[in-house]
Design an enzyme around this catalytic site. Structure first.
Site, mmCIF file in Angstrom:
data_model
loop_
_atom_site.group_PDB
_atom_site.id
_atom_site.type_symbol
_atom_site.label_atom_id
_atom_site.label_comp_id
_atom_site.label_asym_id
_atom_site.label_seq_id
_atom_site.Cartn_x
_atom_site.Cartn_y
_atom_site.Cartn_z
ATOM 1 N N PHE A 142 0.717 -1.320 0.146
ATOM 2 C CA PHE A 142 0.022 0.017 -0.198
ATOM 3 C C PHE A 142 0.938 1.271 -0.118
ATOM 4 C CE2 PHE A 142 -2.194 -3.268 2.889
ATOM 5 C CZ PHE A 142 -2.916 -3.851 1.969
ATOM 6 N N CYS A 143 1.944 0.994 -0.506
ATOM 7 C CA CYS A 143 2.907 2.494 -0.728
ATOM 8 C C CYS A 143 3.060 2.910 0.780
ATOM 9 C CB CYS A 143 2.307 3.442 -1.547
ATOM 10 S SG CYS A 143 2.202 2.915 -3.317
#
Length: 459
Positions: free
Chosen positions: A375-376
């Site tokens: 998710f970055c």
């Protein structure tokens, strides 16, 4: 920051109409089903109201700030009125500026380019990469992930008190985690920053779509967010807050619109007089449709009533958390614990499942769109999974084969447009996949888990 405590029943608020709510998708097992969009944390579907407003304006599209014609003047008024709408939505102070950008990432990179020389930046390892990575030209202190809101404040206070030399400082913090959905103690962190002579910027990408954000009440110096998470189309964002650093910095982009006057010098060079307003950092032809769509979304959420929207979302959050708790193989990821207030963003892992495999099965067999990966926010997810920082794993590209453990999680996220049925279908699908397994065979292709063509699982 606390969540309003209105009664959590279905009569509080109906889902807001959004684009794509009646789109059907094929299932590998045959037939079609209405798509359940449960990846709001990546990009929320545009509100129907926003799309209608943009469609009504489209025939009157014109160049902003540059034309004498009627459509240009109308578009300029719309653009600047949108700026005022966003300022009102964010509770901006009288001398704050609202700068339009491309996204949260763009907003924070703009601010990073505007910080004074020698500024020290303090950022938690729990941040999204948009707020973790832009500070490449500054002295950065990365703070360990706190396990309580109080610990977050204490960690920041210690770091600020110990800084040397004592000069300009900036704290960057999320309002709501894009991994766990947990709300951070923004007001308390702002007080700690200011008590030690530092400023603070709030990454509100995951907060603004789910919860009121008031710059003056929170006492933050800047707020950044993206339109595509606020139920508007892609390509627009906002940086709002104090004007002094922005006015003192070189323009983020050099070009037309940022300059008030350009003249040749006798020696053949060029002298430039830059704007001191928000236009200083808005060079080029602005994205007037994107800006207007943000303003439309701000109006729509305000008119719908945030208390009602939050109350309904909390009902959905409770339903998801209670449903997942009934599946022993599921572990929900959390920093602050079960009692922490949160928005509609929940990440989890399933024992015995590769997260990419599980997400692929939700999509292919149930028509449910979720997100899997890191998710970055790689440092945060690795911390929550208790993994070694050097373990393999990257955003959306797990290396493990279906059935093998992977350094990734699954994220379900929802908001103002989510019907109850989508949540019910998601919980039913999780239970069936864990208890009965996938009904189809899957393989890894280009780093993603995908269904094998025509390969039903042997049951």
């Amino acid at each position: 920051m606390s969540v309003p405590t209105a009664a959590l029943d279905s009569s509080v608020c109906a889902p807001l109409p959004v684009l794509g709510q009646n789109v059907t998708v094929p299932l590998v097992t045959g037939g079609e089903v209405t798509y359940a969009a449960l990846d709001y944390a990546a990009s929320a579907p545009a509100l129907q109201r926003v799309w209608d407003d943009v469609a009504a304006y489209a025939p009157y599209y014109g160049s902003v700030h540059r034309g004498a014609g009627y459509l240009s003047q109308l578009s300029t008024d719309l653009f600047e009125n949108s700026r005022r709408t966003v300022a009102e939505f964010l509770g901006c102070r009288a001398d704050d500026q609202v700068v339009f950008t491309r996204s949260t990432t763009d907003s924070l990179n703009l601010l990073a380019a505007a910080i004074p020389a020698g500024c020290q930046v303090f950022v938690y390892e729990t941040e999204h990469h948009a707020s973790l990575l832009p500070w490449r030209d500054a002295r950065v202190t990365y703070l360990d992930a706190p396990r309580t809101p109080g610990q977050a404040v204490e960690t920041l206070e210690r770091a600020l008190a110990d800084r040397d030399p004592y000069g300009p400082a900036l704290v960057c913090v999320t309002g709501a985690s894009n991994v766990t959905g947990e709300l951070w103690p923004v007001r308390e962190l702002a007080a700690a920053a200011h008590a030690h002579g530092a400023r603070i910027v709030l990454d509100a990408a995951q907060l603004a779509p789910h919860h009121p954000v008031d710059i003056a009440e929170l006492d933050v110096d800047w707020v950044a967010f993206s339109g595509h998470k606020l139920y508007a189309p892609f390509g627009s964002g906002v940086l709002a807050g104090r004007a002094d650093w922005l006015q003192s910095a070189e323009p983020y982009l050099a070009g037309g619109g940022a300059s008030r006057k350009v003249a040749r010098r006798a020696d053949g060079g060029v002298d430039v007089d830059w704007h001191t307003t928000a236009a200083r950092h808005e060079a080029g032809s602005p994205n007037v449709i994107g800006v207007y769509s943000i303003a439309s979304a701000c109006k729509a959420l305000t008119e719908a009533g945030f208390d009602s929207l939050v109350a309904r979302e909390q009902k959905l959050v409770s339903r998801v958390r209670e449903g997942l708790a009934e599946v022993p193989e599921v572990r929900v990821l959390s920093l602050f614990g079960d009692d922490a207030p949160r928005v509609g963003v929940i990440s989890f892992v399933v024992r015995g499942w590769n997260s990419s495999h599980f997400a692929a099965a939700l999509s292919a067999e149930y028509g449910i769109g979720v997100r899997d990966g890191l998710f970055c926010a790689h440092p945060l997810v690795r911390t929550l999974l208790g993994s070694d920082p050097q373990d393999p794993g990257e955003c959306g590209a797990p290396e493990a084969e279906p059935g093998e453990r992977s350094l990734n999680a699954i994220r379900v996220s929802f908001g103002a447009g989510t019907p109850d049925e989508h949540i019910d279908r998601f919980l039913r699908a999780v239970t069936e996949l864990v208890r009965e397994g996938a009904r189809w065979n899957y393989r890894t292709e280009d780093g993603r888990c995908v269904p094998d063509r025509g390969e039903a699982a042997q049951v």
